[in-house]
Each structure stands twice: as C-alpha cells, then as structure tokens.
Design an enzyme around this catalytic site. Structure first.
Site, PDB file in Angstrom:
ATOM      1  N   SER A 133       0.852  -1.181   0.000  1.00  0.00           N
ATOM      2  CA  SER A 133       0.000   0.000   0.000  1.00  0.00           C
ATOM      3  C   SER A 133       0.889   1.233   0.000  1.00  0.00           C
ATOM      4  O   SER A 133       1.991   1.217   0.568  1.00  0.00           O
ATOM      5  CB  SER A 133      -0.869   0.024   1.261  1.00  0.00           C
ATOM      6  N   TYR A 148      -0.858  -0.791  10.286  1.00  0.00           N
ATOM      7  CA  TYR A 148      -0.885  -1.058   8.836  1.00  0.00           C
ATOM      8  C   TYR A 148       0.376  -0.521   8.153  1.00  0.00           C
ATOM      9  O   TYR A 148       1.018  -1.196   7.360  1.00  0.00           O
ATOM     10  CB  TYR A 148      -2.139  -0.415   8.252  1.00  0.00           C
TER      11      TYR A 148
HETATM   12  N1  LIG Z   1      -8.656  -2.046  -0.842  1.00  0.00           N
HETATM   13  C1  LIG Z   1      -7.706  -1.121  -0.859  1.00  0.00           C
HETATM   14  O1  LIG Z   1      -7.985   0.089  -1.069  1.00  0.00           O
HETATM   15  C2  LIG Z   1      -6.265  -1.503  -0.664  1.00  0.00           C
HETATM   16  C3  LIG Z   1      -5.309  -0.480  -0.772  1.00  0.00           C
HETATM   17  C4  LIG Z   1      -3.952  -0.800  -0.624  1.00  0.00           C
HETATM   18  C5  LIG Z   1      -3.579  -2.112  -0.395  1.00  0.00           C
HETATM   19  N2  LIG Z   1      -4.526  -3.095  -0.276  1.00  0.00           N
HETATM   20  C6  LIG Z   1      -4.057  -4.471  -0.014  1.00  0.00           C
HETATM   21  O2  LIG Z   1      -4.634  -5.383  -0.937  1.00  0.00           O
HETATM   22  C7  LIG Z   1      -4.790  -6.669  -0.316  1.00  0.00           C
HETATM   23  C8  LIG Z   1      -6.241  -7.129  -0.445  1.00  0.00           C
HETATM   24  O3  LIG Z   1      -7.078  -6.148   0.157  1.00  0.00           O
HETATM   25  P1  LIG Z   1      -8.668  -6.090  -0.028  1.00  0.00           P
HETATM   26  O4  LIG Z   1      -9.013  -4.671  -0.207  1.00  0.00           O
HETATM   27  O5  LIG Z   1      -9.114  -7.113  -0.988  1.00  0.00           O
HETATM   28  O6  LIG Z   1      -9.096  -6.469   1.482  1.00  0.00           O
HETATM   29  P2  LIG Z   1     -10.310  -7.345   2.034  1.00  0.00           P
HETATM   30  O7  LIG Z   1     -11.497  -7.154   1.176  1.00  0.00           O
HETATM   31  O8  LIG Z   1     -10.393  -7.011   3.477  1.00  0.00           O
HETATM   32  O9  LIG Z   1      -9.782  -8.851   1.841  1.00  0.00           O
HETATM   33  C9  LIG Z   1      -8.675  -9.305   2.589  1.00  0.00           C
HETATM   34  C10 LIG Z   1      -8.444 -10.768   2.256  1.00  0.00           C
HETATM   35  O10 LIG Z   1      -7.342 -11.238   3.054  1.00  0.00           O
HETATM   36  C11 LIG Z   1      -7.750 -12.397   3.735  1.00  0.00           C
HETATM   37  N3  LIG Z   1      -7.033 -12.617   4.992  1.00  0.00           N
HETATM   38  C12 LIG Z   1      -7.012 -11.823   6.095  1.00  0.00           C
HETATM   39  N4  LIG Z   1      -6.279 -12.404   7.068  1.00  0.00           N
HETATM   40  C13 LIG Z   1      -5.840 -13.593   6.562  1.00  0.00           C
HETATM   41  C14 LIG Z   1      -5.061 -14.649   7.078  1.00  0.00           C
HETATM   42  N5  LIG Z   1      -4.578 -14.631   8.328  1.00  0.00           N
HETATM   43  N6  LIG Z   1      -4.800 -15.722   6.280  1.00  0.00           N
HETATM   44  C15 LIG Z   1      -5.288 -15.766   5.033  1.00  0.00           C
HETATM   45  N7  LIG Z   1      -6.050 -14.815   4.478  1.00  0.00           N
HETATM   46  C16 LIG Z   1      -6.323 -13.732   5.245  1.00  0.00           C
HETATM   47  C17 LIG Z   1      -9.238 -12.197   3.982  1.00  0.00           C
HETATM   48  O11 LIG Z   1      -9.850 -13.434   4.327  1.00  0.00           O
HETATM   49  P3  LIG Z   1     -11.174 -13.497   5.305  1.00  0.00           P
HETATM   50  O12 LIG Z   1     -12.353 -13.208   4.407  1.00  0.00           O
HETATM   51  O13 LIG Z   1     -11.154 -14.884   5.824  1.00  0.00           O
HETATM   52  O14 LIG Z   1     -10.998 -12.439   6.354  1.00  0.00           O
HETATM   53  C18 LIG Z   1      -9.637 -11.659   2.615  1.00  0.00           C
HETATM   54  O15 LIG Z   1      -9.745 -12.700   1.681  1.00  0.00           O
HETATM   55  C19 LIG Z   1      -4.343  -6.480   1.140  1.00  0.00           C
HETATM   56  O16 LIG Z   1      -3.025  -6.923   1.296  1.00  0.00           O
HETATM   57  C20 LIG Z   1      -4.440  -4.975   1.364  1.00  0.00           C
HETATM   58  O17 LIG Z   1      -3.569  -4.523   2.380  1.00  0.00           O
HETATM   59  C21 LIG Z   1      -5.858  -2.815  -0.409  1.00  0.00           C
END
Ligand SMILES: NC(=O)c1ccc[n+]([C@@H]2O[C@H](COP(=O)([O-])OP(=O)(O)OC[C@H]3O[C@@H](n4cnc5c(N)ncnc54)[C@H](OP(=O)(O)O)[C@@H]3O)[C@@H](O)[C@H]2O)c1
Length: 226
Positions: A133, A148
């Site tokens: 991020s 984070y």
């Molecule tokens: N959305 C944004 O704006 C944004 C911006 C910058 C970076 N990111 C990064 O992009 C990635 C995906 O984010 P997202 O927006 O898709 O978030 P999200 O909708 O909250 O999804 C997070 C995913 O990670 C899984 N997860 C969490 N803890 C875990 C664990 N201990 N073992 C295995 N899986 C786990 C969750 O599974 P569960 O459903 O079981 O909880 C879910 O599938 C992350 O690394 C996040 O930091 C996102």
C-alpha cells in the site's frame, strides 16, 4: 500460466482469480475458510482451471499444508494478497494490534514465500507479487495507522530482500499498490473498482522485467517511493 493467490475469497484476491480464470490461466486460490467462500466457489465452473485451498497465513501448519495440497508441478506466479488493515480510529499506538497486523501482512507473506519457493523454483517464470500500500511508504508517511503502515513498510523491505536474494535464480519480485479500491477494506467511498485495479496490476505482472524487480509500483505502473 499457473498462479497461486492468497486471500482469494473476496475483494482484490477474488477479482484476481476471476480475471485470471477468465483468460484461461490455471489458479490455486487460497482462503481462510473455503466453506464460507461462496463467491470464489461460484467461479469454479466446468472447464475452468481453479482449485480452492484452505490457508491461514499466520499458522505455520496451515501454510505447510497449502504447499503439500498443491497438485504436482511448478507454480509460475505467487500473488501474496492476504492482508488486514488493523483497528481504524482506535488507540494510535496499540502494540497488540501492531503485532497482529504485522503477523498477517509481513510475516505471513514470508511464510507463504518460504513454503512455496520449491514450487516456484521448479518453473521458469518465477514471479512473486506482494500486495502493498502507498501507506507503507516512509517518504510519503503523513502520520497515524501505525499497525498497517509498519506492516506494509516491512513488506516492502521483504520484497527488496527477496528480489536481491533470488535475482541470481531469475526471480522477479515486486510490490504492487492496488490503488484505493472498493472492497471491504477499501470501503464504498474508494474511487477504483476492483476490475480496473486488477487489470492494471496484471498488465504489470505479465510484462515484468528484471530491472523492475525489488521495486514498488501502483496499479497504473507508476513507481512509488520507499
Ligand atoms: N482495498 C484497498 O484500497 C487496498 C489499498 C492498498 C492495499 N490493499 C491491499 O490489498 C490486499 C487485499 O485487500 P482487499 O481490499 O481485498 O481487502 P479485504 O477485502 O479485506 O480482503 C482481505 C483478504 O485477506 C484475507 N485474509 C485476512 N487475514 C488472513 C489470514 N490470516 N490468512 C489468510 N487470508 C487472510 C481475507 O480473508 P477473510 O475473508 O477470511 O478475512 C480476505 O480474503 C491487502 O493486502 C491490502 O492490504 C488494499
């Protein structure tokens, strides 16, 4: 190409699986609870090369279990997507939250890399993609979100270390910022739909060059400062 995607049951991970399977790639998708991953299971249509696995990245046995459960053969691209945001708006310095988020975002990614290295080495493509991020950038840090930000800054360093340590074996390792994306983590006010973010990131992954290894890019291909 054969991809492994972690955190594949929703959000960015789910969209990775959707676009990869639509274009005919083979995907091993990992979710903490495959029984509660209806959207992911719905992608496993006849003729689609998708397998679903159980994975909790904070659990060593679970990570080893994924490596053992993968069918034989090389993995071309590992997408380390699983991540958590930590408590928002609470105590700014919350040591328990910092450790919990660090364990998932930084250490969890390295657990998965360690376990899957033999499978990546078995292939020729050898790409590792870490979802970071812009909030992990030290140069751009504006304060707050300790858990984070620390975890993603560490993940960026891990990306750089892997790139250096594995460069001689032809690995390409990169950290990608997906933009502010409409997911449960990003929230509904986020400007970037998952389709656009993942399309952009796949363009970068597909065209990755040796000189890009160990660097951080956003989904539009712009390099971010450390
Ligand atoms: N959305 C944004 O704006 C944004 C911006 C910058 C970076 N990111 C990064 O992009 C990635 C995906 O984010 P997202 O927006 O898709 O978030 P999200 O909708 O909250 O999804 C997070 C995913 O990670 C899984 N997860 C969490 N803890 C875990 C664990 N201990 N073992 C295995 N899986 C786990 C969750 O599974 P569960 O459903 O079981 O909880 C879910 O599938 C992350 O690394 C996040 O930091 C996102």
């Amino acid at each position: 190409m054969r991809f492994v995607v972690t955190g594949a049951n929703r959000g960015i991970g789910l969209e990775f699986v959707k676009q990869l399977t639509e274009r005919g790639d083979e995907v091993d998708a990992a979710a903490r609870d495959p029984d509660d991953a209806a959207d992911l299971r719905a992608l496993a249509l006849p003729g689609v090369r998708l397998r679903i696995h159980r994975l909790d990245v904070v659990d060593d046995a679970s990570v080893r279990g994924l490596a053992e459960a993968l069918p034989a053969g090389p993995v071309d691209v590992l997408v380390n997507n699983a991540g958590v945001s930590g408590v928002k708006g609470g105590e700014p310095i919350d040591p328990e939250d910092i450790l919990r988020v660090f364990d998932v975002n930084a250490v969890g990614t390295l657990r998965v890399v360690r376990a899957l290295l033999p499978r990546l080495r078995a292939g020729k493509t050898r790409k590792i993609v870490n979802l970071t991020s812009h909030l992990g950038s030290i140069a751009d840090a504006s304060g707050g979100r300790y858990a984070y930000r620390l975890s993603k800054a560490a993940l960026n360093m891990a990306t750089r270390l892997l790139a250096e340590d594995l460069r001689g074996e032809g690995f390409l390792t990169v950290a990608l910022h997906p933009g502010w994306v409409q997911t449960r983590m990003g929230g509904s006010a986020a400007p970037v739909p998952p389709e656009q973010s993942i399309r952009g990131m796949l363009r970068i992954v597909d065209g990755l060059k040796a000189e890009q290894s160990g660097r951080v890019f956003d989904f539009q291909g712009r390099e971010l400062p450390w």
